[in-house]
Design a protein around this motif. Structure first.
Motif, PDB file in Angstrom:
ATOM      1  N   ILE A  82       0.863  -1.184   0.000  1.00 56.57           N
ATOM      2  CA  ILE A  82       0.000   0.000   0.000  1.00 56.57           C
ATOM      3  C   ILE A  82       0.901   1.236   0.000  1.00 56.57           C
ATOM      4  O   ILE A  82       1.682   1.440   0.921  1.00 56.57           O
ATOM      5  CB  ILE A  82      -0.925   0.008   1.224  1.00 56.57           C
ATOM      6  CG1 ILE A  82      -1.829  -1.227   1.206  1.00 56.57           C
ATOM      7  CG2 ILE A  82      -1.746   1.290   1.275  1.00 56.57           C
ATOM      8  CD1 ILE A  82      -2.649  -1.403   2.473  1.00 56.57           C
ATOM      9  N   CYS A  83       0.794   2.049  -1.041  1.00 57.27           N
ATOM     10  CA  CYS A  83       1.672   3.206  -1.175  1.00 57.27           C
ATOM     11  C   CYS A  83       0.988   4.449  -0.592  1.00 57.27           C
ATOM     12  O   CYS A  83      -0.053   4.887  -1.089  1.00 57.27           O
ATOM     13  CB  CYS A  83       2.021   3.438  -2.653  1.00 57.27           C
ATOM     14  SG  CYS A  83       3.605   4.250  -2.896  1.00 57.27           S
ATOM     15  N   ILE A  84       1.572   4.992   0.466  1.00 57.27           N
ATOM     16  CA  ILE A  84       0.982   6.112   1.187  1.00 57.27           C
ATOM     17  C   ILE A  84       1.821   7.367   0.953  1.00 57.27           C
ATOM     18  O   ILE A  84       3.055   7.332   1.059  1.00 57.27           O
ATOM     19  CB  ILE A  84       0.885   5.793   2.690  1.00 57.27           C
ATOM     20  CG1 ILE A  84      -0.044   4.591   2.894  1.00 57.27           C
ATOM     21  CG2 ILE A  84       0.390   7.005   3.471  1.00 57.27           C
ATOM     22  CD1 ILE A  84      -0.099   4.085   4.306  1.00 57.27           C
ATOM     23  N   THR A  85       1.160   8.471   0.636  1.00 62.01           N
ATOM     24  CA  THR A  85       1.858   9.718   0.338  1.00 62.01           C
ATOM     25  C   THR A  85       2.634  10.227   1.538  1.00 62.01           C
ATOM     26  O   THR A  85       2.128  10.267   2.660  1.00 62.01           O
ATOM     27  CB  THR A  85       0.852  10.794  -0.117  1.00 62.01           C
ATOM     28  OG1 THR A  85       0.144  10.325  -1.265  1.00 62.01           O
ATOM     29  CG2 THR A  85       1.572  12.092  -0.467  1.00 62.01           C
ATOM     30  N   ILE A  86       3.877  10.617   1.306  1.00 65.42           N
ATOM     31  CA  ILE A  86       4.740  11.180   2.338  1.00 65.42           C
ATOM     32  C   ILE A  86       4.446  12.677   2.435  1.00 65.42           C
ATOM     33  O   ILE A  86       4.508  13.399   1.444  1.00 65.42           O
ATOM     34  CB  ILE A  86       6.220  10.955   1.992  1.00 65.42           C
ATOM     35  CG1 ILE A  86       6.504   9.451   1.898  1.00 65.42           C
ATOM     36  CG2 ILE A  86       7.136  11.616   3.016  1.00 65.42           C
ATOM     37  CD1 ILE A  86       7.876   9.113   1.341  1.00 65.42           C
ATOM     38  N   VAL A  87       4.109  13.147   3.634  1.00 66.91           N
ATOM     39  CA  VAL A  87       3.644  14.530   3.790  1.00 66.91           C
ATOM     40  C   VAL A  87       4.698  15.449   4.398  1.00 66.91           C
ATOM     41  O   VAL A  87       4.530  16.677   4.395  1.00 66.91           O
ATOM     42  CB  VAL A  87       2.357  14.581   4.645  1.00 66.91           C
ATOM     43  CG1 VAL A  87       1.227  13.865   3.939  1.00 66.91           C
ATOM     44  CG2 VAL A  87       2.592  13.976   6.029  1.00 66.91           C
ATOM     45  N   THR A  88       5.783  14.893   4.936  1.00 67.49           N
ATOM     46  CA  THR A  88       6.842  15.732   5.503  1.00 67.49           C
ATOM     47  C   THR A  88       8.210  15.160   5.141  1.00 67.49           C
ATOM     48  O   THR A  88       8.319  14.017   4.692  1.00 67.49           O
ATOM     49  CB  THR A  88       6.735  15.809   7.041  1.00 67.49           C
ATOM     50  OG1 THR A  88       6.874  14.492   7.598  1.00 67.49           O
ATOM     51  CG2 THR A  88       5.413  16.411   7.483  1.00 67.49           C
ATOM     52  N   GLY A  89       9.242  15.956   5.378  1.00 67.09           N
ATOM     53  CA  GLY A  89      10.605  15.468   5.202  1.00 67.09           C
ATOM     54  C   GLY A  89      11.127  15.605   3.790  1.00 67.09           C
ATOM     55  O   GLY A  89      10.450  16.128   2.893  1.00 67.09           O
ATOM     56  N   PRO A  90      12.335  15.090   3.553  1.00 66.64           N
ATOM     57  CA  PRO A  90      13.000  15.264   2.255  1.00 66.64           C
ATOM     58  C   PRO A  90      12.307  14.549   1.104  1.00 66.64           C
ATOM     59  O   PRO A  90      12.537  14.896  -0.057  1.00 66.64           O
ATOM     60  CB  PRO A  90      14.402  14.687   2.499  1.00 66.64           C
ATOM     61  CG  PRO A  90      14.234  13.756   3.655  1.00 66.64           C
ATOM     62  CD  PRO A  90      13.183  14.366   4.513  1.00 66.64           C
ATOM     63  N   ASN A  91      11.476  13.555   1.407  1.00 67.49           N
ATOM     64  CA  ASN A  91      10.779  12.811   0.345  1.00 67.49           C
ATOM     65  C   ASN A  91       9.308  13.199   0.226  1.00 67.49           C
ATOM     66  O   ASN A  91       8.506  12.448  -0.344  1.00 67.49           O
ATOM     67  CB  ASN A  91      10.899  11.307   0.610  1.00 67.49           C
ATOM     68  CG  ASN A  91      12.331  10.818   0.466  1.00 67.49           C
ATOM     69  OD1 ASN A  91      13.009  11.123  -0.510  1.00 67.49           O
ATOM     70  ND2 ASN A  91      12.801  10.073   1.456  1.00 67.49           N
ATOM     71  N   LYS A  92       8.963  14.360   0.737  1.00 69.96           N
ATOM     72  CA  LYS A  92       7.591  14.843   0.680  1.00 69.96           C
ATOM     73  C   LYS A  92       7.059  14.832  -0.751  1.00 69.96           C
ATOM     74  O   LYS A  92       7.729  15.258  -1.685  1.00 69.96           O
ATOM     75  CB  LYS A  92       7.517  16.265   1.245  1.00 69.96           C
ATOM     76  CG  LYS A  92       6.123  16.871   1.260  1.00 69.96           C
ATOM     77  CD  LYS A  92       6.150  18.263   1.865  1.00 69.96           C
ATOM     78  CE  LYS A  92       4.756  18.900   1.855  1.00 69.96           C
ATOM     79  NZ  LYS A  92       4.783  20.269   2.437  1.00 69.96           N
TER      80      LYS A  92
END
Length: 209
Positions: A82-92
């Motif tokens: 399950i691919c969940i969107t990254i909302v913070t950090g360098p990979n946002k």
């Protein structure tokens, strides 16, 4: 002094005795109570390292079913992917399939299982790798014991007290271990968390430091 204050005072003194400094109940070392591994037996130093990785990567009372971001999944027959969107950090803005106690992404899991999964299910040309908790533990345990992969004997380094060197070596894989790009509020306390867990693992194994 009330009973709660007295108890907190005793806990602080106990931590001073074990770690050489005072800690408050709000410190991550108190809040991070990692459950035991499902896997039985094995090297207590590697077991303690596995629980320490989990303390930073998947701090939860149900770490084997946690997804990136904190949601949980129910089907352990395979990696949930399950691919969940990254909302913070360098990979946002990217998304992550990290899952389970060790927050392993799907592509890494399938690479690891070909080498370390102890019980793949096979039917003709089809192979399935269970993501049940016991197999999450088994795969990561075998991986951390693979000195050829890491270029060093991790268990030996831990026995020599070189935890920081181990965390530094593992941080490109688990980026919250204190030397990676996504440290968190627990990262700085990992050495103390590891020592606390190691005492538990050594006691369970009937060994001393």
């Amino acid at each position: 002094m009330g009973p709660i204050a007295a108890l907190l005072g005793f806990v602080c003194l106990l931590q001073w005795y074990i770690f050489g400094n005072f800690r408050f109940y709000s410190d991550p070392i108190f809040r991070n109570n990692q459950p035991p591994l499902v896997m039985k037996g094995g090297d207590p130093y590697i077991r303690a390292l596995m629980r320490t990785i989990s303390a930073s990567e998947a701090s939860s009372n149900r770490p084997y079913s946690v997804l990136y971001g904190g949601r949980h999944f129910d089907n352990f027959s395979r990696h949930p992917e399950i691919c969940i969107t990254i909302v913070t950090g360098p990979n946002k803005g990217n998304c992550s399939t990290a899952a389970g106690r060790y927050q392993i992404i799907n592509t890494t899991w399938y690479t690891l299982t070909r080498r370390y999964h102890p019980n793949p299910e096979r039917f003709m040309f089809w192979v399935s790798y269970s993501f049940e908790p016991e197999y999450q533990d088994a795969v990561v345990y075998r991986w951390l014991n693979d000195s050829q992969f890491w270029g060093t004997d991790i268990s030996q380094l831990l026995r020599q007290g070189k935890l920081q060197e181990v965390l530094r070596r593992l941080s490109p894989t688990w980026t919250s271990l204190g030397y990676g790009i996504e440290t968190n509020s627990v990262s700085r306390s990992l050495p103390q968390i590891y020592q606390k867990i190691l005492l538990e693992e050594l006691k369970t194994a009937g060994k001393s430091v």
